[in-house]
Design an enzyme around this catalytic site. Structure first.
Site, mmCIF file in Angstrom:
data_model
loop_
_atom_site.group_PDB
_atom_site.id
_atom_site.type_symbol
_atom_site.label_atom_id
_atom_site.label_comp_id
_atom_site.label_asym_id
_atom_site.label_seq_id
_atom_site.Cartn_x
_atom_site.Cartn_y
_atom_site.Cartn_z
ATOM 1 C CE1 TYR A 261 -4.794 -35.346 -75.737
ATOM 2 C CE2 TYR A 261 -4.502 -37.150 -74.479
ATOM 3 C CZ TYR A 261 -4.008 -36.475 -75.224
ATOM 4 O OH TYR A 261 -3.484 -36.280 -73.881
ATOM 5 C CG ASP B 266 -9.989 -47.551 -68.179
ATOM 6 O OD1 ASP B 266 -9.278 -46.317 -68.899
ATOM 7 O OD2 ASP B 266 -10.054 -47.987 -67.089
ATOM 8 C CB ALA C 59 -3.801 -30.229 -76.820
#
Length: 330
Positions: free
Chosen positions: A143, A288, A73
């Site tokens: 992702y 974040d 990946a």
């Protein structure tokens, strides 16, 4: 069992391979070496330098594989934001190609390298909150979204076949596997993970070390994360192989259940390395999460999994030993 490890020349895949061999399994590795390293492949292990898109060349009906452990990946969050198509192609379409091969070959087991980041920031600002497998999923970047897509794909595949699959959602793997046969650890390029970046800075091998934000609603103002030793993580894969059931997709969160702030990580890096490690304060980064800590009670209960190296100091000490070893041979 005869097992195919995709991405087996990478950080986690190579350490899982080492444990599989020690347990007596027969292993073959598929890796395109775009991020992995040929010297991570043990002597005598059949190695196929192929893209995950070409996995059907190896995972054939007559190859006799009893299972696949799927690590191949793309994993860099920032790259996924700037180039999401790469992540749809490698992670999502690549896994579709793998599932086509699994189906054609009648392979009964699949263990998938997923991520706790699919949950986003569900812990909120509460350091005591721990993320369970049934917590809401809210990926914040391509992702994480690609990993969640694969989890959903596996659930559908198992529902329509006899495949038994397990998704293991990692919460910040770190550390290294140290042995007389050679040390295995993180050597990403570029490096994006906090602990190896801090170690590079401590060794004087990079420029400024940035701390992104110190004004979060946490005890010391910095983000809190759960770190798991990579050898403990690898052990869970072997236990998961024995826990697959035909037609079922299972999910396990893997972490220590302990949250450490970025400042705590920095302090332990200083303690382990003996370096001063100057820090430059930088603004918060978009996206974040504040607190991300896993509950691994399900893995402990159903897999019998117990972390053997839960202390942050042990995790960082092993990572530091590997960093010095790797630097010395380059």
């Amino acid at each position: 069992m005869k097992l195919l490890v995709t991405g087996g020349a990478g950080y986690i895949g190579s350490i899982v391979t080492r444990q599989l061999l020690a347990a007596g399994h027969q292993v073959e590795i598929l890796d395109d070496l775009s991020k992995g390293f040929r010297d991570n492949v043990p002597d005598g292990v059949p190695f196929h330098q192929l893209s995950i898109h070409d996995v059907a060349q190896v995972l054939t009906p007559d190859a006799g594989f009893d299972g696949v452990l799927h690590f191949a990946a793309k994993i860099a969050v920032e790259e996924s934001v700037s180039n999401p198509g790469l992540y749809w192609d490698t992670n999502v379409r690549g896994t579709l190609d793998l599932l086509d091969a699994v189906r054609a070959a009648g392979t009964p087991r699949l263990i998938f390298s997923s991520t706790g980041t699919v949950h986003g920031n569900v812990s909120g600002d509460d350091p005591s909150a721990k993320i369970t497998e049934d917590a809401p999923v809210a990926p914040t970047n391509p992702y994480s979204s690609s990993k969640l897509m694969i989890d959903l794909m596996l659930a559908g595949e198992c529902g329509g076949s006899n495949l038994g699959a397990v998704s293991l959602r990692y919460f910040n793997a770190a550390g290294a596997s140290l042995s007389d046969a050679g040390h295995l650890g993180e050597r990403h390029e570029p490096e994006t993970h906090l602990i190896p970046i801090a170690l590079q800075a401590a060794a004087g091998d990079r420029g400024e070390f940035f701390l992104f934000g110190d004004d979060y609603d946490t005890p010391d103002g910095t983000c809190i994360r759960d770190y798991i030793h990579v050898e403990d993580l690898a052990t869970a894969h072997l236990l998961a192989l024995d826990n697959t059931e035909p037609g079922q997709h299972k999910i396990f969160n893997l972490g220590n259940g302990n949250g450490y702030s970025n400042k705590q990580v920095i302090d332990v890096v200083r303690e382990v390395t003996g370096a001063k490690l100057p820090v430059t304060l930088a603004p918060r980064r978009d996206g974040d999460a504040v607190v991300v800590v896993a509950s691994s009670e399900k893995a402990r209960r159903e897999l019998g999994w117990v972390p053997t190296k839960p202390r942050l100091s042990d995790i960082i000490a092993d990572a530091w030993t590997f960093y010095q070893y790797d630097k010395g041979r380059s």
